[in-house]
Design an enzyme around this catalytic site. Sequence first.
Site, mmCIF file in Angstrom:
data_model
loop_
_atom_site.group_PDB
_atom_site.id
_atom_site.type_symbol
_atom_site.label_atom_id
_atom_site.label_comp_id
_atom_site.label_asym_id
_atom_site.label_seq_id
_atom_site.Cartn_x
_atom_site.Cartn_y
_atom_site.Cartn_z
ATOM 1 N N ARG A 16 -5.769 24.309 0.298
ATOM 2 C CA ARG A 16 -7.101 24.591 -0.231
ATOM 3 C C ARG A 16 -7.038 25.682 -1.294
ATOM 4 O O ARG A 16 -7.815 25.700 -2.230
ATOM 5 C CB ARG A 16 -8.014 25.073 0.903
ATOM 6 C CG ARG A 16 -8.907 23.999 1.484
ATOM 7 C CD ARG A 16 -9.811 24.597 2.542
ATOM 8 N NE ARG A 16 -9.725 23.832 3.780
ATOM 9 C CZ ARG A 16 -9.892 24.355 4.998
ATOM 10 N NH1 ARG A 16 -10.129 25.631 5.141
ATOM 11 N NH2 ARG A 16 -9.812 23.604 6.054
ATOM 12 N N ASP B 31 -15.266 19.755 8.424
ATOM 13 C CA ASP B 31 -14.505 18.692 9.082
ATOM 14 C C ASP B 31 -13.642 19.263 10.199
ATOM 15 O O ASP B 31 -13.557 18.693 11.288
ATOM 16 C CB ASP B 31 -13.596 17.981 8.070
ATOM 17 C CG ASP B 31 -14.371 16.978 7.236
ATOM 18 O OD1 ASP B 31 -15.520 16.691 7.597
ATOM 19 O OD2 ASP B 31 -13.826 16.509 6.225
ATOM 20 N N GLU B 32 -13.007 20.389 9.894
ATOM 21 C CA GLU B 32 -12.130 21.017 10.880
ATOM 22 C C GLU B 32 -12.929 21.346 12.145
ATOM 23 O O GLU B 32 -12.474 21.101 13.264
ATOM 24 C CB GLU B 32 -11.540 22.289 10.263
ATOM 25 C CG GLU B 32 -10.208 22.674 10.840
ATOM 26 C CD GLU B 32 -9.595 23.862 10.091
ATOM 27 O OE1 GLU B 32 -9.691 23.905 8.847
ATOM 28 O OE2 GLU B 32 -9.036 24.742 10.770
ATOM 29 N N GLY B 33 -14.134 21.875 11.960
ATOM 30 C CA GLY B 33 -14.994 22.211 13.099
ATOM 31 C C GLY B 33 -15.379 20.973 13.898
ATOM 32 O O GLY B 33 -15.351 20.980 15.127
ATOM 33 N N ALA C 57 -12.321 19.666 15.863
ATOM 34 C CA ALA C 57 -12.027 20.518 17.016
ATOM 35 C C ALA C 57 -13.074 20.291 18.112
ATOM 36 O O ALA C 57 -12.751 20.292 19.298
ATOM 37 C CB ALA C 57 -11.987 21.984 16.600
#
Length: 468
Positions: free
Chosen positions: A173, A210-212, A215
């Site tokens: 990133r 997206d990561e959140g 998870a």
Amino acid sequence: MPYLSVAEEQAEWGTGANVPAHKRNRETSPSIMKIGKLPCVLLFVLCVMLFITYIKWNPRKEQAVDASDLQIKTTHELGGLSSKNEIFYGIMFDAGSTGTRIHIYQFSRTPSGAPNLDHEEFRALKPGLSSYADNPIKCAPGINELLNIAKKEIPQKLWASTPLVLKATAGLRLLPGEKAHKLLDMVRELFKASPFLIGKDSVSIMNGTDEGIFAWITVNFLTGSLNNAGKKHSGMLDLGGGSTQITFYPYSKNTLTSSPPGYMTKFELFGNTYSLYSHSYLGYGLMSARLAIMGGEEGKSLQEGEQLVTSCLTPEFVTEFKHAEITYKIKGQKNDEPLFVSCYKRVLALLGGKVEHSKEIPNLFFYAFSYYYDRAVDAHLIDAELGGSLKVKDFDMAAKKECKLIEEAPGENPFLCMDLTYITLLLQESGFPMEKELKLVKKIDNVETSWALGATFYYTSILNKQHS
Ligand SMILES: *[C@@H]1O[C@H](CO)[C@@H](O)[C@H](O)[C@H]1NC(C)=O
């Protein structure tokens, strides 16, 4: 153990298909004489083609089975139909800033809803992809090495139906766009050359939202709420170095209608539709927050002889802080208040009104990860291996204690006062009452609570839609 049973099952299928194949070969030769020439030639060509397919797909004796049939069947059934104990796989590459990890998941289908996770295999390689930014081709040996592990782990007849995905996080990133794209193009080429299933979004950089969400999927899969309509979903808090995420499933209509635009994400999984509240606050991760609290600017070096002065370190205490490749000189500020008070004021000034305060939070159960976990360990609030539960007020009390401790012995753990004060206020500003309990874990059911598992489910279902 579950892996062994796959190997056995595979061997069984192998011999089962083997016998009739040999019989057929022997029986064809006498019958040829009774048929005319043209059908004969056609039959011969067909036999040769069958034989080539057979050799191509079955280099090992125990895998002698019509692989093409199986692949069609597997791909189809991934779409939702179920047969008991059917095994399938998913491969997820986690391209982080310090290394690349491969997760190879083995699942078995259940009669309804979410599958079972039978087995996880993972390996890591250092350094991270971003260190090949100036010479992308150099990343090939490492990626191929990890792909070879997947080939060893997964039965060959399932290769073509096994999704292969790479998601890059922080390291990529931060790279200039052009360099990051060249690296990802390289990886895409390597993936295309592999025997696994690739979709159009299989290699990309993942954002914090997206990561959140991924998870969240991992946590709720492991706690069983995705498979059990009676079980309430848990929320997820993550505190990284650069950003912080909050993700939960809103049960209140008010959250759905009053959330800021872009905070709600809708997706389908295991036959259900979920609308999640999910937001990533860039620049509010713990290390970025430290810099901001001390008055520094992201990516901007100090002038010669310049130093940052902070009310969260003891007066005249001098240290250094390295963040995103820049080293900052730091000094504690003189003040006539207790350290906790002056630090609290500074952090509040930074955070006040900057994060969304959600009214529904007191009614939900939350898991917290990453720096929430690490700082709770440093403050002796939870066990380093087992994790544990704590209340927001425990962070608050620990902050007061650690600030007092460094007032007496400044060198011990200089940033813990600042970090715990920040964590307490971040939680409070987000709507967590002092009495609110949080659960801090690294693993649930002995499986790591990373985004990788959730992302594997997500991309498996997308790929199956594209291919069905
Ligand atoms: C994050 O990326 C997804 C695509 O993967 C996109 O749909 C979403 O809008 C992005 N979110 C933010 C906040 O940029």
